[in-house]
Scaffold this active site. Structure first.
Site, PDB file in Angstrom:
ATOM      1  N   LYS A 159      -4.563  13.999  -6.208  1.00 52.24           N
ATOM      2  CA  LYS A 159      -3.465  13.051  -6.403  1.00 52.24           C
ATOM      3  C   LYS A 159      -2.190  13.853  -6.596  1.00 52.24           C
ATOM      4  O   LYS A 159      -2.201  14.968  -7.121  1.00 52.24           O
ATOM      5  CB  LYS A 159      -3.691  12.184  -7.641  1.00 52.24           C
ATOM      6  CG  LYS A 159      -2.955  10.863  -7.611  1.00 52.24           C
ATOM      7  CD  LYS A 159      -3.672   9.833  -6.753  1.00 52.24           C
ATOM      8  CE  LYS A 159      -3.039   8.467  -6.893  1.00 52.24           C
ATOM      9  NZ  LYS A 159      -3.833   7.427  -6.201  1.00 52.24           N
ATOM     10  N   LYS A 195       2.483  -4.692  -4.003  1.00 56.30           N
ATOM     11  CA  LYS A 195       1.858  -4.300  -2.731  1.00 56.30           C
ATOM     12  C   LYS A 195       0.436  -4.834  -2.585  1.00 56.30           C
ATOM     13  O   LYS A 195       0.064  -5.360  -1.538  1.00 56.30           O
ATOM     14  CB  LYS A 195       1.851  -2.781  -2.592  1.00 56.30           C
ATOM     15  CG  LYS A 195       3.213  -2.189  -2.288  1.00 56.30           C
ATOM     16  CD  LYS A 195       3.116  -0.792  -1.701  1.00 56.30           C
ATOM     17  CE  LYS A 195       2.559   0.220  -2.647  1.00 56.30           C
ATOM     18  NZ  LYS A 195       2.607   1.601  -2.102  1.00 56.30           N
ATOM     19  N   HIS A 227      -0.131  -9.262  -4.197  1.00 58.71           N
ATOM     20  CA  HIS A 227       0.214 -10.474  -3.443  1.00 58.71           C
ATOM     21  C   HIS A 227      -0.827 -10.754  -2.363  1.00 58.71           C
ATOM     22  O   HIS A 227      -1.076 -11.919  -2.019  1.00 58.71           O
ATOM     23  CB  HIS A 227       1.630 -10.368  -2.866  1.00 58.71           C
ATOM     24  CG  HIS A 227       1.763  -9.639  -1.571  1.00 58.71           C
ATOM     25  ND1 HIS A 227       1.867  -8.266  -1.498  1.00 58.71           N
ATOM     26  CD2 HIS A 227       1.811 -10.077  -0.283  1.00 58.71           C
ATOM     27  CE1 HIS A 227       1.997  -7.900  -0.236  1.00 58.71           C
ATOM     28  NE2 HIS A 227       1.945  -8.978   0.532  1.00 58.71           N
TER      29      HIS A 227
END
Length: 372
Positions: free
Chosen positions: A100, A203, A206
């Site tokens: 990451k 992102k 929804h």
């Protein structure tokens, strides 16, 4: 442009140094293979790339762009997020380890092409040990820029050889995790007439709203961004909005709570007042500390481990490296339903929380890959 190991960090206090190094070398939360601090003064870039484990293959994980309170907080977040990616990729059946990256700063204020290009050069300097993608604060258009300086970037636009927005399959995978949770707890995978609270409808959130409404669920939402809430309400007036996450977790009759924003959503303050019977959301690192999973279990709340159910996005970006096929990816993401059910079964058989069961399964796959 230079590369600095984490041991060269000189934070403002000795306590901060101890905290970072303790996390890095502690068995449970550390054990990282490599942590790189990146700085490009010309563009203003400050970033951390953490590679946790490459037993299964090159580390794969997104780039988070966030205004951290301190550099130490950014390093710790990168360590935690990269470790989570190792476990996520293992249980998703991917031939990738965990990594990451975090870019420090407010993306609305400092994000430029020059900064993203500089970041891409740091990714390139790792020679393929780390493959990057989108995360909070970064988007498909950003990955198109990053990819201009290295070949180890996924989550690009279809016009630039990528698969596009990975949040679509992330949400789909979370929905499969919810269905598995409903099957385990109520004997029926349908969310029809169940009340589901979603914290964060950006992102991923929804898209999750769409799946739930289509399945007949009653949806309650909240988000720190008013425009995100307004977008949902304008399209779906049957959805209910509440002021904040504190109000959401106390909502009467809540069946499922879906944290879909930043991590640490489940802590010593939230768990005692949570009304939901299931927690299943897209946010990474939802457990503020290891003891929280037992607190959830003691309250009879079923926790679907975040890194299991939110793996749809990483399944998509991993497939991009081999020639993207949406239907193939969706079929793989659908298996999150079976994986989640298997984890619940292991947890019940062993008398442990689901998060511990998921960890054991992931660790077993990584350990097997290390054997000669």
């Amino acid at each position: 442009m230079g590369v600095t190991t984490v041991t060269d960090v000189r934070p403002a206090s000795a306590d901060a140094t101890g905290s970072v190094l303790q996390t890095l070398f502690r068995t449970e939360q550390g054990g990282h293979e490599q942590v790189v601090l990146c700085q490009d003064r010309a563009s203003g870039l400050k970033a951390v790339i953490a590679i946790h484990n490459t037993a299964l293959g090159p580390a794969l994980g997104g780039t988070r762009f966030h205004a951290y309170a301190s550099e130490e907080e950014a390093v710790l977040d990168a360590l935690n997020l990269s470790r989570g990616m190792s476990y996520k990729n293992a249980l998703a059946g991917l031939d990738h380890g965990g990594g990451k990256a975090v870019i420090i700063g407010d993306p609305e204020l400092i994000k430029t092409d020059e900064l993203l290009l500089a970041y891409g050069r740091f990714v390139a300097s790792l020679g393929g040990r780390y493959v990057t993608a989108c995360d909070v604060g970064t988007y498909v258009a950003d990955m198109d820029v990053v990819a201009r300086t290295n070949t180890w970037t996924t989550g690009r636009s279809p016009e630039n050889g990528g698969a596009g927005d990975s949040s679509v399959l992330t949400a789909y995978g979370v929905f499969q995790g919810m269905r598995a949770s409903a099957q385990h707890l109520w004997g029926d995978p349908s969310l029809r007439d169940r009340k589901v609270g979603i914290a964060g409808v950006g992102k991923v959130g929804h898209h999750l709203v769409e799946h739930l409404l289509k399945d007949g669920a009653e949806v309650v939402i909240t988000d720190v961004r008013a425009e995100s809430v307004d977008r949902i309400l304008a399209r779906h007036p049957q959805v209910t909005a509440v002021a904040d996450t504190d109000a959401l977790i106390r909502t009467a009759g809540l069946d499922v709570y879906a944290p879909c924003a930043l991590g640490g959503a489940l802590d010593d303050t939230t768990v005692p007042v949570l009304t939901a019977k299931v927690v299943c959301g897209a946010a990474n690192n939802q457990l503020a500390h290891p003891g929280v999973e037992k607190d959830l279990s003691d309250r009879g709340i079923l926790y679907a481990p975040d890194y299991v159910v939110n793996a749809g996005g990483v399944i998509q970006v991993a497939d991009e490296l081999h020639g993207f096929d949406f239907d193939r990816c969706k079929a793989k993401a659908a298996k999150i339903f079976d994986t989640t059910l298997a984890i619940f079964a292991h947890a019940k058989a062993d008398g442990i929380p689901p998060a511990a069961a998921a960890d054991r399964l992931a660790e077993a796959r990584m350990a097997e890959a290390r054997r000669p």
